[in-house]
Design an enzyme around this catalytic site. Structure first.
Site, PDB file in Angstrom:
ATOM      1  N   HIS A  65     -49.167 -17.197 -37.285  1.00 54.44           N
ATOM      2  CA  HIS A  65     -48.528 -17.706 -38.498  1.00 54.44           C
ATOM      3  C   HIS A  65     -48.880 -16.846 -39.706  1.00 54.44           C
ATOM      4  CE1 HIS A  65     -47.372 -21.590 -36.766  1.00 54.44           C
ATOM      5  NE2 HIS A  65     -48.554 -21.633 -36.189  1.00 54.44           N
ATOM      6  N   THR A 105     -57.052 -27.165 -25.787  1.00 50.20           N
ATOM      7  CA  THR A 105     -55.953 -26.949 -26.731  1.00 50.20           C
ATOM      8  C   THR A 105     -55.555 -25.473 -26.800  1.00 50.20           C
ATOM      9  OG1 THR A 105     -56.721 -28.842 -28.000  1.00 50.20           O
ATOM     10  CG2 THR A 105     -55.295 -27.297 -29.147  1.00 50.20           C
TER      11      THR A 105
END
Lengths: 404, 474
Positions: B69, B60
């Site tokens: 973020h 991933t």
């Protein structure tokens, strides 16, 4: 702080493939004192460097293999007096005819009285064709395959599928055979050719009207899923796939320099004298249209010599004429700006045309009609003479070419 | 300062080291596992990091949206909200010290209809509750001025100035490099097949033999549920959520100035358009709940959906060439929060459900996990400082070697460009092969240098790069 060696030359040619080398050879032979060719690869010659097949060369040289032709082109340029520098990468523009370059000797900033862009083209890789599926090893373009086999003698695989039916697909099949790879099939979206004495590549079938819908396998390719136009699907078991043709000009430098592109070719818009919209900047070879032969590229390189000499002598840069546009099934025309100069135009069609009637018009006024006495396949260009060019109104609208 | 040691990195075909049991073994060398290993390396512990595949950050972690973020839209009060907020601060600082490319481009949540426009004030209030006071609303005119290439119909936007893009490959490579240099053993090609826990000691049966460890940290990402089950724990199931992404050519970079986010709906965060630190433009991801943890393939439907969404947001983007397509799997667990749990009776800390925010939160997750060690029955001892590290810069905003006259004068290999699309030099490729964690595959080389990642996808340099990989194989 970066320090760049600033230099001036008469003509800077970017790219030492057949087009750039022919331009340099012609200009140096015509007496231009300072013609310099920059090539980012370690060897000059462009794509012929890794084409093992014959079919290259001129009337004078006779039939040559790609590597021999590459050497011949480079020798012509240097013997004429041009400076050929390999392993030097042009990285961007610092002014209208000023380019920045990087090489092991350091950074340079080179200003030229004329620039000839000859950066060539590449085949679109799998991702750019949006072929879904896994991301396995064993996926090639012809260019990468030829370098792997002919330059690096790498093991490629055992069973291969070739995507495409243009001449370059046959070159890919030849390279696979050299590497001892069994060719499972060739696949093309096009319909079968009429009365085709189609050259069978090593006896492998050519699957027509067939689209690649996915790649399977990881980490190595195990198959290519295909779908026939009428809905039938199958998976061709293979460990290697070669995506051929679907050329795209390597136009990064042209775009970074603000040169407008032709929407059909995706190469810089240019007139019959190979002038772009930017004064002093010419473009030749497969940067203009992709996918043409080395002979065509070299012809354009030779043909730019006169216009460059005139520009060096007079500094003049005639205002660009109206664009030449095509409507489907025509895909592109090159040159694609009207302007002084003669020669011929190249056109491509997306589907086979049988004895097509070509109509050239401007602002509703027909300029030229001509029926071709033959059939024209997709994937290779056909020529049109430029006799009608003098009838184009320089301040009129776009010139339109269509099939009546 | 933690003393540097000779790195221990083992691979397929090599024996696992003998010796006393490890104090801690981290299973999974993704961005979370490497961050935890790096944090553990500060402590006087014998630590191992075991990874099933042949490289770190190979699942991933290698295939995500590469966004640092702020956590402005996290659910306030969750562990994820806290660790994303802390992690963003920690990673931004670490990136600046270590040379990990970050571009603070900011984000715009663009509203395309009345309902979305009406949702923006609520999202602004949520951002403020999450501590992001720089967020503000833009009207249609200002939105258009900020992003002149937006498609027609943008009614307004919420601006989140602190959202940034980061290099997703340099980050875990920096963590792993620092960990290994400080003495953590990295065992690659080492899938864990079985686990047994007796008398306070784990026995790990791996594809390359057995390892023993007092404590286990399960950072196996998509496979964290399977690792827990090997220890008899059945607390959650990872259901992969596939995200397909399209990478557009660098010539598209000037079309977009911010991370362009859709207004989130119940169906997820939606499809974004974002610059990358490499100078490309990213379009994606899709969000498909699937069952197969290896299904990282793209689909015709997924790509068509992305192109349709992208055409709405940035119509001219679709005229540009596509450089790459990839898909990653997020480790969704059906719970909208991380699942980080110490199991003292089993000598285990499970780090599960780390979803798309894992890259941002990685350093805070690591610190949190190490704070759980006493609870899990291990005294970590006093932490030291790790030797500082400078990573090769892969970002377009920083100086690249091919443009560095002084560097080329010292080391002319940096003047020879090998990968032309990405402008990667002979010197960078040589240095990658000589690094603490050298690449073993073309993909590994690409993640360390960008070589081969460009628009030609190997037409020009692919064969030459493969030759370098084959030369480097022992």
């Amino acid at each position: 702080m970066t320090t760049r060696r600033e230099r001036r030359v008469d003509v800077l040619v970017v790219g030492a493939g057949p087009a750039g080398l022919a331009a340099a050879a012609g200009l140096a032979a015509a007496g231009v004192p300072d013609v310099e060719v920059l090539e980012r690869e370690q060897q000059a010659g462009g794509i012929p460097r890794h084409c093992a097949h014959g079919g290259f060369g001129t009337r004078r040289t006779g039939d040559l293999g790609g590597p021999a032709y590459a050497l011949h082109c480079a020798a012509e340029a240097t013997m004429a007096g041009a400076t050929l520098r390999t392993g030097v990468t042009v990285t961007g523009w610092a002014g209208p005819r000023t380019l920045d370059a990087t090489g092991p000797g350091g950074l340079e900033r080179i200003t030229a009285r004329a620039v000839v862009l000859a950066t060539g083209a590449r085949e679109r890789p799998r991702a750019a064709r949006l072929v879904p599926g896994t991301r396995p090893t064993g996926v090639y373009t012809t260019g990468e395959l030829q370098q792997a086999v002919h330059l690096h003698h790498q093991h490629v695989g055992t069973r291969a599928v070739v995507v495409g039916d243009e001449p370059v697909a046959l070159a890919a099949a030849d390279t696979l055979r050299t590497a001892g790879v069994h060719l499972v099939a060739r696949v093309t979206e096009h319909p079968p050719r009429p009365f085709a004495a189609v050259r069978q590549a090593g006896g492998a079938p050519l699957l027509t009207r067939t689209t690649v819908t996915a790649l399977t396998g990881r980490p190595r390719l195990t198959g290519v899923r295909v779908r026939h136009e009428y809905g039938r699907t199958t998976t061709l078991a293979c460990d290697t796939v070669v995506f051929t043709a679907d050329w795209i000009p390597d136009h990064e430098l042209a775009r970074r320099g603000g040169l407008p592109l032709d929407p059909g070719t995706k190469g810089p818009a240019h007139d019959p004298a190979y002038r772009t919209r930017e004064p002093g900047v010419f473009a030749v070879g497969n940067l203009l249209h992709g996918g043409e032969s080395a002979a065509t590229a070299a012809r354009e390189g030779r043909a730019v010599t006169g216009p460059v000499l005139r520009h060096l002598a007079t500094g003049a840069w005639p205002a660009g004429g109206p664009p030449l546009t095509v409507t489907p099934p025509l895909e592109w025309i090159a040159p694609n700006l009207a302007g002084p100069g003669g020669g011929r135009f190249l056109l491509r069609t997306g589907r086979r045309l049988t004895a097509p009637l070509l109509v050239v018009s401007q602002d509703g006024t027909p300029l030229h009609r001509r029926r071709l006495a033959r059939s024209v396949p997709p994937g290779s260009s056909f020529a049109l003479t430029a006799a009608w060019l003098e009838r184009v109104a320089p301040d009129g609208g776009a010139v339109c070419l269509r099939i009546a | 300062m933690v003393a540097a040691t000779t790195p221990t990195v083992t691979r397929a075909g090599e024996p696992l080291p003998d010796g006393p049991p490890y104090d801690v073994t981290v299973i999974g060398a993704g961005v979370v596992g490497t961050a935890i290993a790096r944090e553990l390396a500060r402590h006087p512990l014998r630590t191992a990091l075991v990874e099933a595949t042949d490289d770190i950050a190979n699942g991933t972690s290698k295939a995500n949206t590469a966004i640092l973020h702020t956590g402005f839209d996290a659910v306030p009060g969750t562990l994820e909200a806290r660790l994303v907020r802390e992690g963003q601060r920690l990673l931004a600082g670490y990136a600046a010290r270590t040379g990990i490319p970050v571009e603070p481009v900011g984000a715009l949540l663009v509203a395309w209809d009345r309902e979305q426009l009406d949702a923006l004030p609520g999202l602004l209030a949520k951002a403020e509750r999450n501590g992001h006071h720089a967020a503000r609303l833009l009207d249609a005119e200002e939105t258009a001025a900020r992003e002149p290439h937006l498609g027609p119909g943008a009614l307004g936007a919420l601006e989140i100035p602190d959202e940034a893009v980061i290099c997703p490959w340099t980050t875990p490579l920096a963590y792993a490099t620092q960990a290994v240099r400080a003495g953590v053993h990295l065992h690659l090609d080492c899938p864990v097949r079985d686990l047994a826990y007796d008398d306070g000691l784990h026995t790990l049966t791996t594809g390359r033999g057995t390892l023993r460890s007092r404590l286990l940290i399960n950072a196996a990402g998509l496979h964290a549920d399977a690792v827990d089950r090997l220890l008899g724990l059945d607390t959650f199931t990872v259901r992969p959520r596939r995200g397909q992404l399209i990478v557009f050519d660098k010539l598209a970079r000037d079309l977009v100035h911010h991370i362009l986010l859709p207004v989130p709906t119940a169906a997820g965060k939606g499809v974004l358009v974002a610059p990358t630190v490499f100078g490309n433009v990213l379009l994606g991801p899709t969000a498909e709940d699937i069952d197969d943890k290896t299904a990282t393939e793209s689909t015709a439907e997924g790509l068509a959906l992305l192109r349709e969404k992208g055409r709405r947001v940035l119509p001219r983007l679709l005229d540009e060439e596509v450089t790459a397509v990839y898909a990653g799997l997020r480790a969704a667990t059906g719970q909208e929060d991380y699942r980080i749990t110490a199991h003292p009776d089993r000598g285990l800390i499970t780090v599960g459900g780390i979803r798309s925010t894992g890259l941002t939160a990685s350093m805070a997750i690591a610190a949190y996990v190490v704070s759980l060690l006493p609870e899990a029955g291990l005294d970590p001892g006093e932490p030291g400082e790790l030797a500082p590290l400078t990573m090769p810069n892969l970002g377009e905003a920083g100086g690249r070697p091919y443009l560095d006259a002084a560097l080329i004068a010292r080391d002319p290999a940096h003047g020879t460009v090998v990968c032309h699309c990405e402008r990667v030099t002979e010197g960078e490729i040589r240095d990658a092969f000589a690094s603490t964690l050298p690449p073993r595959s073309a993909e590994g080389l690409a993640r360390r240098t960008r070589a081969g990642n460009g628009r030609c996808q190997g037409f020009h340099c692919g064969a030459a790069l493969r030759a370098r990989i084959e030369e480097a194989r022992p």
